[in-house]
Every structure is written in C-alpha cells, then in structure tokens.
Design an enzyme around this catalytic site. Structure first.
Site, PDB file in Angstrom:
ATOM      1  N   GLU A 259      -8.785  34.571 -31.957  1.00  0.00           N
ATOM      2  CA  GLU A 259      -8.465  35.464 -30.874  1.00  0.00           C
ATOM      3  C   GLU A 259      -9.466  36.660 -31.072  1.00  0.00           C
ATOM      4  O   GLU A 259      -9.385  37.697 -31.272  1.00  0.00           O
ATOM      5  CB  GLU A 259      -7.209  36.030 -31.383  1.00  0.00           C
ATOM      6  CG  GLU A 259      -6.028  35.324 -31.639  1.00  0.00           C
ATOM      7  CD  GLU A 259      -5.025  35.981 -32.438  1.00  0.00           C
ATOM      8  OE1 GLU A 259      -3.788  35.587 -32.113  1.00  0.00           O
ATOM      9  OE2 GLU A 259      -4.988  37.161 -32.985  1.00  0.00           O
ATOM     10  N   CYS A 328     -13.572  70.251 -23.831  1.00  0.00           N
ATOM     11  CA  CYS A 328     -13.337  71.289 -24.860  1.00  0.00           C
ATOM     12  C   CYS A 328     -12.652  70.992 -26.063  1.00  0.00           C
ATOM     13  O   CYS A 328     -11.605  71.130 -26.508  1.00  0.00           O
ATOM     14  CB  CYS A 328     -12.334  72.452 -24.064  1.00  0.00           C
ATOM     15  SG  CYS A 328     -13.446  73.021 -22.859  1.00  0.00           S
ATOM     16  N   TYR A 356     -12.934  47.853 -26.756  1.00  0.00           N
ATOM     17  CA  TYR A 356     -12.204  49.388 -27.265  1.00  0.00           C
ATOM     18  C   TYR A 356     -12.776  50.571 -26.779  1.00  0.00           C
ATOM     19  O   TYR A 356     -12.827  51.590 -27.513  1.00  0.00           O
ATOM     20  CB  TYR A 356     -11.931  49.062 -28.776  1.00  0.00           C
ATOM     21  CG  TYR A 356     -11.356  47.928 -29.155  1.00  0.00           C
ATOM     22  CD1 TYR A 356     -10.165  47.583 -28.987  1.00  0.00           C
ATOM     23  CD2 TYR A 356     -12.125  46.908 -29.991  1.00  0.00           C
ATOM     24  CE1 TYR A 356      -9.586  46.530 -29.379  1.00  0.00           C
ATOM     25  CE2 TYR A 356     -11.675  45.760 -30.200  1.00  0.00           C
ATOM     26  CZ  TYR A 356     -10.269  45.544 -29.952  1.00  0.00           C
ATOM     27  OH  TYR A 356      -9.820  44.327 -30.606  1.00  0.00           O
TER      28      TYR A 356
END
Ligand SMILES: *Cc1c(COP(=O)(O)O)cnc(C)c1O
Length: 401
Positions: A259, A328, A356
């Site tokens: 996987e 910020c 990711y």
C-alpha cells in the site's frame, strides 16, 4: 516537466499551484512491480490519503493499482474514480462498527485493527471475509511520529494477542482472508522490513483460508540530495524469494500486496509559489511566498526538508534564504537555505510535493486551497480549481441574533 513547463503552468493557472507529473508516478509504479515480478500474484493498492484527487486515482488505476483507503469517504472517492470495489481495501483505525458495515455494503475488502470490532463484526457477519491488521512491534525509522508498529502504537492488533484473535475467529466462525501490517512511514533498512515480514509470516500460519498477505508500506523516498531511500530492488528480490517459499509451504499461491502512498506520488509533485516580498533583517534574508502551512504543513509538522528551487532564475548566483509564508503564524518552510538569487515575483518550486501536501491543506487565515494540475503527455490538465470566496462561506449559516 521542465522549468519552462512549470513557469507556463504558474502563468496559466496562477499561484500557488500543485503540479503532478504522471510519467513519474508511472515509472515509480513500474519500478515497484518489476521488483516483485518473480511473484505470481502482486497487488499494489495506492494509499489514497497521500494524494486523493480523482484524476490521480483514475490514472493510478489505469496503471493497474487498487486503492488503500482509511475512511468511508476515501472508499467513495475510489469508487467515484472508477475503481471496482474488489480492488479497494478499507484499512481504518478506531472507526465505528457502523462505518465498517457501510464499507461492507459498498463491497470493499475490510481490514480490522482491534479485537473489540473483530469480535462484534465476526458475531454479526461471520460470512464476510476479513483481513486482520497485525502490529508486529517493529520500530521502523527514527521518528516516533511516523513509526506505527512499535509497542506504544495505537495501530493494529498486537502479535502477542494471537491467542485471543484465534479464539474470536473460532468462536464466530468468521473467514480471515488476509493478514496485514503497516509498520511506519520511513523504512531506511531493508532488513528491518524483512524482520517484520517474518513476524507476519508466522502470524499467517494460524489461518487456513488466506488469499493475500499485505505488507503495508514504508518505502522511503529521497527528499534532499544525499537522502537514503529504500532499496526497492534489493527488497523485492529478498521478499519475493521468501514469499514464494512461504506460499509453497502454505500450499496455495497467495497474493502479495503493498500500500504505497509516498513512493508512488511524492516525487511526482511540485508546489509552485510566488515570492511576494524579499525582506532583509539584521540576521537573515526572508523570501516571503504566497503560501504557508495552510497549503503545505509538512515542514512545520514533521520537520520535512523539501528542496526549493528558484525556477525563475535558474542561472542566478546562490545566496542564503529563509523561505517563509504569508500567514499570521511562524510558517518557516526552510531556514538558511542556499537558493539561486531570489527576486520579488520569482516562482519557487518545492519538490516532493505529491504526498501529504495538498491532502493536508486547510483554509487557515481564510485563504483558498490551491489549484491542482496533472501533467500528462506534455499537456497540463487542470484537475482541481482554486477555491473561491463562495467555498469559504458555503456551509456557514448567518444567524439573526
Ligand atoms: C498511510 C498509510 C499507507 C501509506 O504510507 P506511505 O508512507 O505514504 O507509503 C499505507 N497503509 C496504511 C494503512 C496507511 O495508513
């Protein structure tokens, strides 16, 4: 994908933008399947959570990949991309019995990772084949954030609980058709992986009706020059031999499954950002780009080092920069990094932006999530539009108070 291609993509679709090179995904897929060509049956289930765009799923499926999914929504994305349920494995952890039953109705392979659900599921649905996720307690890599096989991990059923697993299986009469492990995200050492595999083979001997053994993932890809990567060819040769011997002794040709997420898509991705401001301070030079951890959080979350190239000035003189974002929050992408001289308006390309990255993006600071582009046979295909203001307010309800 040349610098010129990337610059024209940034020009056409704006910045920031994620770009994925289909040919790199294809070559990685081929590399993995070739490493295991001596095994009669191999199944590569792509880990959808790494990069879940439908066009990417479709492309990987066209190469032959099935899908590894960790939520019912990822299962639905796989089906939406045209992957048949028989090629989808559902490997969640800590989800409700109801969600698992939902996955059953969608026809996908169920993988269970705790004794409580195993017993409940086996009692209710003894006829539905189930894979069991084992935790072999092998410590892979050095970073505990990304090591999921060790003793304190929440993932999988401990190998030491085999007697309890067997008792549940016998009592319920359930059918165990697969056995699985996923030890961690960064495996540097083939022998560590093989050691964990031996534990899985031992566990597999307890079940008579297996159809597959799933070795999860853990393939490490290089992020920076000089990084160690998993030697896939050496690993393939050693594990194939061992797997074939196991099947002979078991008396049946099983399917060997993996996987991979990162391995297939990480290097295919580039994240293009524009430099808004070059800011000199007493201690450093900041290059402030039109992004932040709202779009790419891995450097801040895991300390990942993504290579950064100034594609607008590839022949410039190298200088030292801190590359930071525009939100910020302290959002440092790179500290004291040697990069070709940066001017305001230049486009920087972050490497290894396939896995990711987009999937972990957010709307923090009420910024839009970036567009995504798939580069396929020398053509740029927009596969996700940049968000617009309506996306930010779509689910909000303005109440009269
Ligand atoms: C995340 C995940 C993978 C993929 O890991 P990579 O390091 O991206 O290859 C595979 N299997 C399971 C169960 C996962 O949760």
């Amino acid at each position: 994908m040349t610098n010129r291609d990337l610059l024209s993509i940034a020009h056409e679709f704006g910045s920031p933008v994620y770009v994925y090179d289909a040919s790199k995904m294809a070559s990685q897929y081929k590399r993995l399947t070739q490493a295991f060509e001596k095994v009669a049956k191999v199944r590569i289930n792509y880990a959808v959570k790494a990069l879940s765009n439908l066009s990417v799923l479709k492309f990987l499926h066209s190469l032959g990949a099935g899908m590894d999914t960790v939520s019912i929504q990822e299962v639905k994305l796989g089906l939406e991309a045209g992957v048949p349920p028989s090629h989808i494995i559902y490997t969640p952890n800590g989800v409700s019995l109801e969600e698992i039953e939902k996955a059953v109705t969608l026809g996908v392979q169920i993988n269970i990772d705790n004794l409580s659900i195993l017993e409940q599921f086996g009692t209710l649905h003894p006829k539905i084949p189930v894979c069991i996720r084992i935790n072999p307690h092998v410590m892979a890599g050095g970073n505990t954030n990304i090591s999921v096989g060790h003793i304190d991990s929440k993932f999988g059923i401990s190998i030491h609980q085999m007697p309890h697993i067997k008792r549940i299986v016998e009592n319920t009469g359930m059918n165990i058709n697969g056995i699985h492990m996923h030890t961690g995200s960064d495996i540097l050492d083939v022998d560590v992986f093989l050691y964990a595999s031996e534990i899985l083979f031992e566990a597999a001997k307890h079940f008579n009706d297996l159809e597959f053994i799933d070795f999860g993932s853990g393939f490490k890809v290089p992020y920076r020059p000089g990084d160690v990567e998993t030697n896939v060819e050496e690993f393939g040769e050693k594990l194939s031999k061992r797997f074939n011997t196991f099947c002979e002794n078991y008396g049946k040709q099983l399917t060997l499954a993996f996987e991979p997420g990162k391995f297939l898509v990480s290097e295919a991705g580039k994240f293009l950002v524009k430099v808004n401001v070059v800011k000199q301070t007493t201690s450093t030079v900041f290059a402030q780009v039109d992004s932040g951890f709202n779009h790419l959080i891995r450097p801040m979350l895991y300390g990942s080092q993504h290579d950064i190239h100034n594609i607008s000035n590839p022949d410039g003189k190298e200088r030292f920069y801190s590359v930071v974002g525009y939100i910020c929050e302290t959002d440092t992408f790179a500290n004291n990094r040697r990069i070709k001289e940066i001017r305001e308006g230049d486009i920087l390309a972050f490497h290894n932006a396939g896995a990711y990255c987009f999937t972990m993006s957010s709307n923090y600071n009420s910024r839009y999530r970036p567009a995504e582009v798939l580069w396929h046979q020398d053509k740029a295909h927009l596969i996700r539009k940049r968000e617009i203001f309506e996306d930010l307010v779509r689910n909000q309800i303005k109440v009269d108070l």
